[in-house]
Write an enzyme that holds these catalytic residues in place. Sequence first.
Site, PDB file in Angstrom:
ATOM      1  N   ASP A 160       0.908  -1.161   0.039  1.00 32.79           N
ATOM      2  CA  ASP A 160      -0.161   0.052   0.005  1.00 32.79           C
ATOM      3  C   ASP A 160       0.857   1.268  -0.109  1.00 32.79           C
ATOM      4  O   ASP A 160       0.656   2.081  -0.835  1.00 32.79           O
ATOM      5  CB  ASP A 160      -1.143  -0.224   1.144  1.00 32.79           C
ATOM      6  CG  ASP A 160      -1.779   1.230   1.204  1.00 32.79           C
ATOM      7  OD1 ASP A 160      -2.881   1.517   0.842  1.00 32.79           O
ATOM      8  OD2 ASP A 160      -1.214   2.062   1.983  1.00 32.79           O
TER       9      ASP A 160
ATOM     10  N   LYS B   1       1.286   4.172  -2.841  1.00 31.76           N
ATOM     11  CA  LYS B   1       1.363   5.809  -2.923  1.00 31.76           C
ATOM     12  C   LYS B   1       2.668   6.461  -3.134  1.00 31.76           C
ATOM     13  O   LYS B   1       2.605   7.620  -3.759  1.00 31.76           O
ATOM     14  CB  LYS B   1       0.945   6.095  -1.127  1.00 31.76           C
ATOM     15  CG  LYS B   1      -0.473   5.550  -0.844  1.00 31.76           C
ATOM     16  CD  LYS B   1      -0.512   5.412   0.458  1.00 31.76           C
ATOM     17  CE  LYS B   1      -1.847   5.104   1.029  1.00 31.76           C
ATOM     18  NZ  LYS B   1      -1.791   4.683   2.520  1.00 31.76           N
TER      19      LYS B   1
HETATM   20  N1  HSE Z   1      -4.825   0.809   4.571  1.00 32.64           N
HETATM   21  C1  HSE Z   1      -4.332   2.439   4.345  1.00 32.64           C
HETATM   22  C2  HSE Z   1      -3.516   2.772   5.445  1.00 32.64           C
HETATM   23  C3  HSE Z   1      -5.577   3.323   4.268  1.00 32.64           C
HETATM   24  O1  HSE Z   1      -3.573   2.166   6.759  1.00 32.64           O
HETATM   25  O2  HSE Z   1      -2.712   3.783   5.397  1.00 32.64           O
HETATM   26  C4  HSE Z   1      -5.294   4.588   3.716  1.00 32.64           C
HETATM   27  O3  HSE Z   1      -4.736   4.621   2.574  1.00 32.64           O
END
Ligand code: HSE
Length: 409
Positions: free
Chosen positions: A195, A199
Site C-alpha cells: 500500500d 502511494k
Molecule cells: N490501509 C491504508 C493505510 C488506508 O493504512 O494507510 C489509507 O490509505
Amino acid sequence: MSEHKHLKLGVFGFGCVGQGLYHVLNETHGIKAEIKKICVKNRNKSRILGSEIFTYDKNDILSDPEIDVVVELIDDSNAAFDIVKSALQNGKHVVTANKKMLAEHLTEIYELQLKYDRSVLYEGAVCGSIPILRNLEEYYDNDLITSIEGIFNGSTNYILTKVFEEKKTYVEALKGAQELGFAESDPALDVKAFDPKFKLTIAIAHTFGVFLKPEEIINIGIDKISTVDLKYAKENNYKIKLIARALKSDGKIYGFVIPQFVPTDNMLATVRNEYNAVLVEGAFAEKQVFIGKGAGSYPTGSAVLSDVSALAYGYRYEYKKFTQGEDLIFSNNATVDVVVSFPVGTLISNHDFENFKGGYQGNGHQYLTGSVKLEKLKAWYEWDNVSVILAPELNLVPIEKNKKELLYA
Ligand code: HSE
C-alpha cells in the site's frame, strides 16, 4: 467547467471512505455538491441511508447526463479502472482514492485525461488527509525537490505504535487497525508495504515526473520484525517506522519502502498511530514536513471532498514535473546501510555486505550491520525469520556501472 459550478456526484462504493465522504459533505457548508446516486454491490447489507439513493447498476451513474463527477471508492482495483475509463469516456470528471488502481495505471490515467479533456483527482489516495499532491504540483512547481520521504501507511504506523508503547502483540495491534477501518481488506497490502509503495509510485510521478510501475519499487514490510528487533530498538533509543522515500542522486531517482530505525528525537519518531508524515526536501526551501491522519473514514472523506471542491473550480493536475521533464531514470542499483537480524544458522554472512560494519550474537540470534545492495535486501525479505531494517543513517550509495558496461559506453 464554469466557475463555482454546483456539482452532481455519482459515488461508487459506500464503505469506510464512502460513508466518510457522505458525512463530511453533509457537515460542510459552502460546498456546492450533492450526491445523486451511490452504486453498491451488496444488496443485502443494511445501509445508513434510504434505498432510493442506491443503485446496483453502474450505468445508472455512468450514463446519467446530469452527473458531472464520478467518485470512485471501491475496493477492487480492476473494476475501479473500468469505472474511471467509462466515466472519462462519458465526459465526467473523476475523484478516486484507489491507490492500487492509480499506481498500476498512472500512465493510462494521465493519457485518458488528455484524450477526453477531463480531470482525475486523487488527493485522498496518498497519505489520507495530508494535502500533498496539490502541494507538489502547485507549491513546489519551481523548487528543485531532492527527496520526499515519510510514513505513508496508517495501519502499519498504528501497529508499530501499539506494539512499542502498549506492548500489544502484532496480531492484537493488526486486529485493532482492522476494527478501526484503517487496514485494507487484504491486510497483507499494508503489513508487506504494498500500500505505501502504491502511494510512493503516485508521489514520484508528481515529485519527479517519473511514471513507474509499482513492481519496479522495492517494498519490505513490517511482518518480519521480531521482539528481538523491538528490544534492540529500545536499547538504542530508536523507534521503528515504515519509511517510504524517493530521492535524487547523480541524475537518477532511487525509491523504496523499507522499515527503518529512527532515533526518538527525530520528527518522524513522534508520528504515532494512524498519522502519516511527508518530509519534502528542496534545494531552496530545504526541509518541510506535513503531518496528518493517513487513514480512516472522515480524514480520507475530507480529502475526497477537497478534490470535489477543487473540481468545482475547474482544477486539474498538470503533471508539471513530467511535462517540464528532466528525463530522470529510476534505479535500484545502490547500497544502503542496514541492520539485518536472523536466527543463528541462517546463511547470511559478512561477505554479503559491500561494506561490513560489525555484528554480534546472543540468545540464538545474530545481527549484522553494514551496507548492502537493495536487490539483496529484497531477496532476504523473502526468507523465513530474516528481518531487514534500515540503519538510522541511510547512506545511499549508487553503484557505478560495472567495468564491462563502461568498456562499451
Ligand atoms: N490501509 C491504508 C493505510 C488506508 O493504512 O494507510 C489509507 O490509505
